[in-house]
Motif scaffolding. Structure first.
Motif, PDB file in Angstrom:
ATOM      1  N   VAL A  74       1.042  -1.352   0.018  1.00 56.86           N
ATOM      2  CA  VAL A  74      -0.073  -0.058  -0.016  1.00 56.86           C
ATOM      3  C   VAL A  74       0.998   1.256  -0.231  1.00 56.86           C
ATOM      4  O   VAL A  74       1.619   1.716   0.824  1.00 56.86           O
ATOM      5  N   PRO A  75       0.864   1.938  -1.150  1.00 59.85           N
ATOM      6  CA  PRO A  75       1.542   3.258  -1.091  1.00 59.85           C
ATOM      7  C   PRO A  75       1.075   4.225  -0.300  1.00 59.85           C
ATOM      8  O   PRO A  75      -0.247   4.186   0.229  1.00 59.85           O
ATOM      9  N   LEU A  76       1.998   5.089   0.220  1.00 55.74           N
ATOM     10  CA  LEU A  76       1.470   6.166   1.155  1.00 55.74           C
ATOM     11  C   LEU A  76       0.533   5.538   2.523  1.00 55.74           C
ATOM     12  O   LEU A  76      -0.507   6.134   2.689  1.00 55.74           O
ATOM     13  N   ARG A  77       0.966   4.580   3.090  1.00 58.49           N
ATOM     14  CA  ARG A  77       0.032   3.814   4.111  1.00 58.49           C
ATOM     15  C   ARG A  77      -0.376   4.718   5.061  1.00 58.49           C
ATOM     16  O   ARG A  77      -1.452   4.567   5.496  1.00 58.49           O
ATOM     17  N   LYS A  78       0.481   5.938   5.705  1.00 57.55           N
ATOM     18  CA  LYS A  78      -0.117   6.747   6.765  1.00 57.55           C
ATOM     19  C   LYS A  78      -1.149   7.359   6.274  1.00 57.55           C
ATOM     20  O   LYS A  78      -2.258   7.880   7.030  1.00 57.55           O
ATOM     21  N   ILE A  79      -1.488   7.731   4.865  1.00 61.91           N
ATOM     22  CA  ILE A  79      -2.475   8.445   4.623  1.00 61.91           C
ATOM     23  C   ILE A  79      -3.648   7.426   4.051  1.00 61.91           C
ATOM     24  O   ILE A  79      -4.786   7.740   4.283  1.00 61.91           O
ATOM     25  N   LEU A  80      -3.330   6.359   3.399  1.00 58.15           N
ATOM     26  CA  LEU A  80      -4.303   5.396   2.892  1.00 58.15           C
ATOM     27  C   LEU A  80      -4.377   4.108   4.008  1.00 58.15           C
ATOM     28  O   LEU A  80      -4.484   2.910   3.459  1.00 58.15           O
ATOM     29  N   PHE A  81      -4.413   4.349   5.164  1.00 56.47           N
ATOM     30  CA  PHE A  81      -4.437   3.524   6.258  1.00 56.47           C
ATOM     31  C   PHE A  81      -5.466   2.448   6.105  1.00 56.47           C
ATOM     32  O   PHE A  81      -5.422   1.239   6.532  1.00 56.47           O
ATOM     33  N   PHE A  82      -6.850   2.999   5.536  1.00 58.77           N
ATOM     34  CA  PHE A  82      -7.853   2.034   5.563  1.00 58.77           C
ATOM     35  C   PHE A  82      -7.719   1.273   4.420  1.00 58.77           C
ATOM     36  O   PHE A  82      -8.982   0.374   4.140  1.00 58.77           O
ATOM     37  N   ILE A  83      -6.916   1.366   3.441  1.00 58.02           N
ATOM     38  CA  ILE A  83      -7.063   0.461   2.118  1.00 58.02           C
ATOM     39  C   ILE A  83      -6.837  -1.026   2.427  1.00 58.02           C
ATOM     40  O   ILE A  83      -7.513  -1.789   1.865  1.00 58.02           O
ATOM     41  N   ASP A  84      -5.971  -1.398   3.440  1.00 59.05           N
ATOM     42  CA  ASP A  84      -5.965  -2.950   3.418  1.00 59.05           C
ATOM     43  C   ASP A  84      -6.854  -3.445   4.135  1.00 59.05           C
ATOM     44  O   ASP A  84      -6.966  -4.830   4.161  1.00 59.05           O
ATOM     45  N   LYS A  85      -7.724  -2.698   4.843  1.00 57.05           N
ATOM     46  CA  LYS A  85      -9.062  -3.231   5.394  1.00 57.05           C
ATOM     47  C   LYS A  85     -10.329  -3.381   4.241  1.00 57.05           C
ATOM     48  O   LYS A  85     -10.977  -4.190   4.695  1.00 57.05           O
ATOM     49  N   MET A  86     -10.170  -2.752   3.281  1.00 59.66           N
ATOM     50  CA  MET A  86     -10.996  -2.777   2.233  1.00 59.66           C
ATOM     51  C   MET A  86     -10.934  -3.933   1.231  1.00 59.66           C
ATOM     52  O   MET A  86     -11.694  -4.687   0.876  1.00 59.66           O
ATOM     53  N   VAL A  87      -9.505  -4.338   0.959  1.00 58.50           N
ATOM     54  CA  VAL A  87      -9.160  -5.249   0.112  1.00 58.50           C
ATOM     55  C   VAL A  87      -8.515  -6.566   0.626  1.00 58.50           C
ATOM     56  O   VAL A  87      -7.672  -6.529   1.566  1.00 58.50           O
ATOM     57  N   VAL A  88      -9.287  -7.467   0.430  1.00 57.85           N
ATOM     58  CA  VAL A  88      -9.041  -8.816   1.015  1.00 57.85           C
ATOM     59  C   VAL A  88      -7.849  -9.324   0.373  1.00 57.85           C
ATOM     60  O   VAL A  88      -7.528  -9.416  -0.647  1.00 57.85           O
ATOM     61  N   GLY A  89      -6.774  -9.785   1.321  1.00 56.54           N
ATOM     62  CA  GLY A  89      -5.735 -10.568   0.951  1.00 56.54           C
ATOM     63  C   GLY A  89      -4.513  -9.809   0.317  1.00 56.54           C
ATOM     64  O   GLY A  89      -3.678  -9.945  -0.301  1.00 56.54           O
ATOM     65  N   ILE A  90      -4.522  -8.301   0.387  1.00 55.80           N
ATOM     66  CA  ILE A  90      -3.668  -7.541  -0.008  1.00 55.80           C
ATOM     67  C   ILE A  90      -2.254  -7.681   0.682  1.00 55.80           C
ATOM     68  O   ILE A  90      -2.353  -7.978   1.930  1.00 55.80           O
ATOM     69  N   GLY A  91      -1.088  -7.548   0.011  1.00 56.35           N
ATOM     70  CA  GLY A  91       0.165  -8.098   0.767  1.00 56.35           C
ATOM     71  C   GLY A  91       0.792  -6.584   1.288  1.00 56.35           C
ATOM     72  O   GLY A  91       0.336  -5.469   0.992  1.00 56.35           O
ATOM     73  N   ASP A  92       1.991  -7.013   1.784  1.00 58.95           N
ATOM     74  CA  ASP A  92       2.794  -5.847   2.397  1.00 58.95           C
ATOM     75  C   ASP A  92       4.226  -6.123   2.019  1.00 58.95           C
ATOM     76  O   ASP A  92       4.957  -6.210   2.915  1.00 58.95           O
ATOM     77  N   PHE A  93       4.405  -6.322   0.510  1.00 60.00           N
ATOM     78  CA  PHE A  93       5.702  -6.941   0.297  1.00 60.00           C
ATOM     79  C   PHE A  93       6.936  -6.024   0.321  1.00 60.00           C
ATOM     80  O   PHE A  93       6.649  -4.898   0.180  1.00 60.00           O
ATOM     81  N   GLN A  94       8.095  -6.378   0.422  1.00 61.36           N
ATOM     82  CA  GLN A  94       9.057  -5.710   0.325  1.00 61.36           C
ATOM     83  C   GLN A  94       9.978  -5.841  -1.030  1.00 61.36           C
ATOM     84  O   GLN A  94       9.762  -6.832  -1.540  1.00 61.36           O
ATOM     85  N   SER A  95      10.301  -4.703  -1.621  1.00 61.59           N
ATOM     86  CA  SER A  95      10.865  -4.862  -3.125  1.00 61.59           C
ATOM     87  C   SER A  95      12.310  -5.468  -3.146  1.00 61.59           C
ATOM     88  O   SER A  95      13.169  -5.109  -2.137  1.00 61.59           O
ATOM     89  N   GLY A  96      12.662  -6.227  -3.743  1.00 62.12           N
ATOM     90  CA  GLY A  96      13.937  -6.938  -4.077  1.00 62.12           C
ATOM     91  C   GLY A  96      14.843  -5.913  -4.472  1.00 62.12           C
ATOM     92  O   GLY A  96      14.386  -4.937  -5.119  1.00 62.12           O
ATOM     93  N   GLU A  97      16.150  -5.878  -4.570  1.00 63.04           N
ATOM     94  CA  GLU A  97      17.225  -5.128  -4.982  1.00 63.04           C
ATOM     95  C   GLU A  97      18.275  -5.584  -6.082  1.00 63.04           C
ATOM     96  O   GLU A  97      18.873  -4.855  -6.890  1.00 63.04           O
ATOM     97  N   GLU A  98      18.189  -6.996  -6.211  1.00 58.47           N
ATOM     98  CA  GLU A  98      19.127  -7.576  -7.152  1.00 58.47           C
ATOM     99  C   GLU A  98      18.344  -8.185  -8.292  1.00 58.47           C
ATOM    100  O   GLU A  98      17.619  -8.826  -8.361  1.00 58.47           O
ATOM    101  N   TYR A  99      19.323  -7.651  -9.499  1.00 58.46           N
ATOM    102  CA  TYR A  99      19.099  -8.227 -10.761  1.00 58.46           C
ATOM    103  C   TYR A  99      19.494  -9.785 -11.053  1.00 58.46           C
ATOM    104  O   TYR A  99      20.430 -10.005 -11.738  1.00 58.46           O
ATOM    105  N   THR A 100      18.883 -10.713 -10.343  1.00 60.35           N
ATOM    106  CA  THR A 100      19.407 -12.162 -10.195  1.00 60.35           C
ATOM    107  C   THR A 100      19.834 -12.725 -11.515  1.00 60.35           C
ATOM    108  O   THR A 100      18.700 -12.721 -12.077  1.00 60.35           O
ATOM    109  N   ILE A 101      20.570 -13.213 -11.785  1.00 64.23           N
ATOM    110  CA  ILE A 101      20.986 -14.200 -13.252  1.00 64.23           C
ATOM    111  C   ILE A 101      21.032 -15.597 -12.578  1.00 64.23           C
ATOM    112  O   ILE A 101      22.236 -16.088 -11.952  1.00 64.23           O
TER     113      ILE A 101
END
Length: 535
Positions: A354-381
């Motif tokens: 959820v981008p801007l979570r502090k502002i859109l704090f209600f979003i994850d309560k509206m959408v079932v199964g929304i994740g809160d993943f972290q972005s990877g950083e490595e372009y793995t080969i």
């Protein structure tokens, strides 16, 4: 022209733009789709041009990405009215780019606007691809994914070069229509002769460019076909399409059933002795790194099948005492060893975080199964091996590949970095089940085809509910599955090419050049001298 005719022309462009994308597959109309809008906005004020562009853009996008409602309502658990509101807002946002196109063109003289048009369109597509994390869905060039000779130029320009020539052809046709009709005053002081003279030059330049693109395209296709006969290194891949319903995927009651479905398909595919077997995104309904029971079963499966297995699974890392989740892909060797992992870099906003979570704090309560993943950083080969002798008799050729998870593949600049880092082919694992039986899946794989052309590497794609497929470096979809069927497909891909395309090495140079030309033309237009009053 009356307001009725103006709005009708704008609507016509919107409907034509819908028809050129997968779902209708009338890609031939791309070459005339903007003509009504060009003609309608030729004499209108900037404000009127803004409105007409917005109408065309809104109709276009709401007709192309209508599947957003299905994804959010059926699978996201959101009320229909909320999902419809999101679709309207998203379509409205995307329509702004079309309205900016017509709005900015209205400030230029008629000759200048036709010269500027393709450069401006590409500049706006580039901005749309990056602004607010980017959403380059339905860029104009993608409509031509089946027109192979035209799209080969993408290995130099990216998809933007195809968008450029489409807009230029539309502009040339609109200019021709205007030059032979008395509907509008002359383009310059040369009278009707001056109009025709400029139109002739513009159409000639357009024809030369289009023919050059096509000649280059036929040459590249023929070159690939000739190399196909002589290149030794090939890899056999098998793609697993489990066709797991979304409501079953993470239900513990179906955990064994979901896993067994993929295992059974894998064992069937193993009969063809593939070098690499690919499962879709999040195919394993468990944490591979933590679930001892299913982890041992996965390792045993790789050992029994004798192939490398790539599969999508949720993963995590422990940071400051907390579990940080990732959307991850693992590669298992035929010996059952973990040969590598990749964490998804470009996440889906509102789907994986959820981008801007502090502002859109209600979003994850509206959408079932929304994740809160972290972005990877490595372009793995990843590294895999051809377990069978090649035609030259050299055993176990090592191959390198990169993995794109879900909609990462729609971002060309991200994709090219894997190939630049050494990937000889690309793997896209995804779950398009969210979209249901809509045009979203064929729209998605159309963009995948361009990634193959841009980087001149084969792409294999495993999708939970389809479309899974094998795509050649020419963008030709060699094999593909139907959607919502449980199946597997196998095939061979060429590997071993070390030649990097211009696009792979330098990225969106052409698109940024279009931005530079756009800015230059603005400066050359005498400091944006307004041709009309803003009314």
């Amino acid at each position: 022209m009356s307001n009725y005719k103006l709005y009708s022309a704008s609507l016509l462009s919107g409907f034509l733009l819908i028809s050129i994308f997968p779902g209708f597959n009338l890609e031939i109309f791309a070459w005339v789709s903007l003509v009504p809008l060009f003609i309608a906005t030729r004499k209108t004020s900037p404000l009127a041009s803004l409105k007409l562009g917005f109408i065309a853009g809104f109709v276009f996008y709401i007709g192309v990405i209508y599947w957003v409602v299905i994804a959010m309502t059926k699978y996201g658990g959101m009320p229909f009215i909320v999902s419809l509101t999101v679709l309207i807002l998203l379509s409205g946002y995307l329509a702004i780019y079309v309205s900016l196109f017509t709005f900015l063109l209205s400030y230029f003289s008629n000759q200048q606007r036709y010269i500027l048009a393709p450069f401006l369109w590409v500049a706006l597509e580039l901005i749309r691809a990056h602004f607010l994390t980017g959403f380059p869905w339905a860029s104009l060039g993608y409509s031509q994914f089946k027109t192979l000779p035209v799209i080969q130029i993408a290995d130099v320009t990216g998809v933007y070069g195809v968008s450029f020539i489409i807009v230029m052809v539309n502009a040339a046709i609109a200019l021709f229509i205007e030059s032979i009709t008395p509907l509008h005053p002359p383009l310059n002081k040369g009278g009707s002769g001056g109009v025709r003279q400029f139109a002739t030059r513009y159409m000639l330049a357009t024809a030369i460019l289009l023919i050059s693109f096509s000649i280059y395209g036929f040459w590249r296709i023929n070159l690939f076909n000739s190399e196909l006969k002589t290149q030794n290194s090939k890899l056999k891949v098998a793609l697993i399409q489990g066709n797991i319903e979304q409501d079953m995927k993470w239900d513990e009651r179906y955990q064994n059933e979901v896993f067994d479905a993929h295992v059974n398909l894998t064992m069937q595919a193993s009969l063809d002795k593939p070098d690499l077997i690919v499962w879709p995104e999040s195919a394993t309904p468990f944490y591979f790194q933590a679930d001892r029971n299913f982890r041992s079963k996965m390792i045993e499966l790789a050992q029994r099948g004798g192939s490398f297995i790539l599969f999508g699974t949720p993963g995590y890392e422990i940071t400051d005492g907390k579990n940080v989740p990732y959307n991850r892909a693992y590669l298992l060797s035929p010996h059952g060893d973990v040969a590598g992992k990749y964490d998804k870099i470009h996440l889906v906003p509102f789907g994986e975080y959820v981008p801007l979570r502090k502002i859109l704090f209600f979003i994850d309560k509206m959408v079932v199964g929304i994740g809160d993943f972290q972005s990877g950083e490595e372009y793995t080969i990843f590294k895999t091996q051809n377990s069978r002798p090649t035609f030259a008799g050299v055993p176990k050729t090592q191959n390198s590949f990169g993995v794109l998870i879900c909609f990462e593949v729609i971002f060309p600049d991200l994709v090219r970095r894997f190939v630049k880092n050494g990937a000889e082919f690309l793997v896209n694992i995804t779950n398009d089940g969210w979209y249901g039986k809509t045009a979203a899946s064929p729209q998605h794989i159309a963009m995948v085809a361009f990634r193959a052309v841009e980087n001149r590497v084969p792409v294999v794609r495993a999708a939970n509910t389809g479309i899974s497929g094998i795509i050649e470096p020419t963008g030709n979809i060699k094999k593909e599955t139907d959607i919502f069927v449980r199946t597997h497909i196998s095939g061979e891909i060429k590997t071993g090419s070390t030649v990097k395309t211009f696009y792979t090495q330098y990225g969106d140079v052409f698109a940024y050049l279009c931005v530079a030309v756009t800015l230059l033309l603005f400066f050359l237009s005498k400091g944006l001298t307004l041709k009309y009053k803003f009314i």
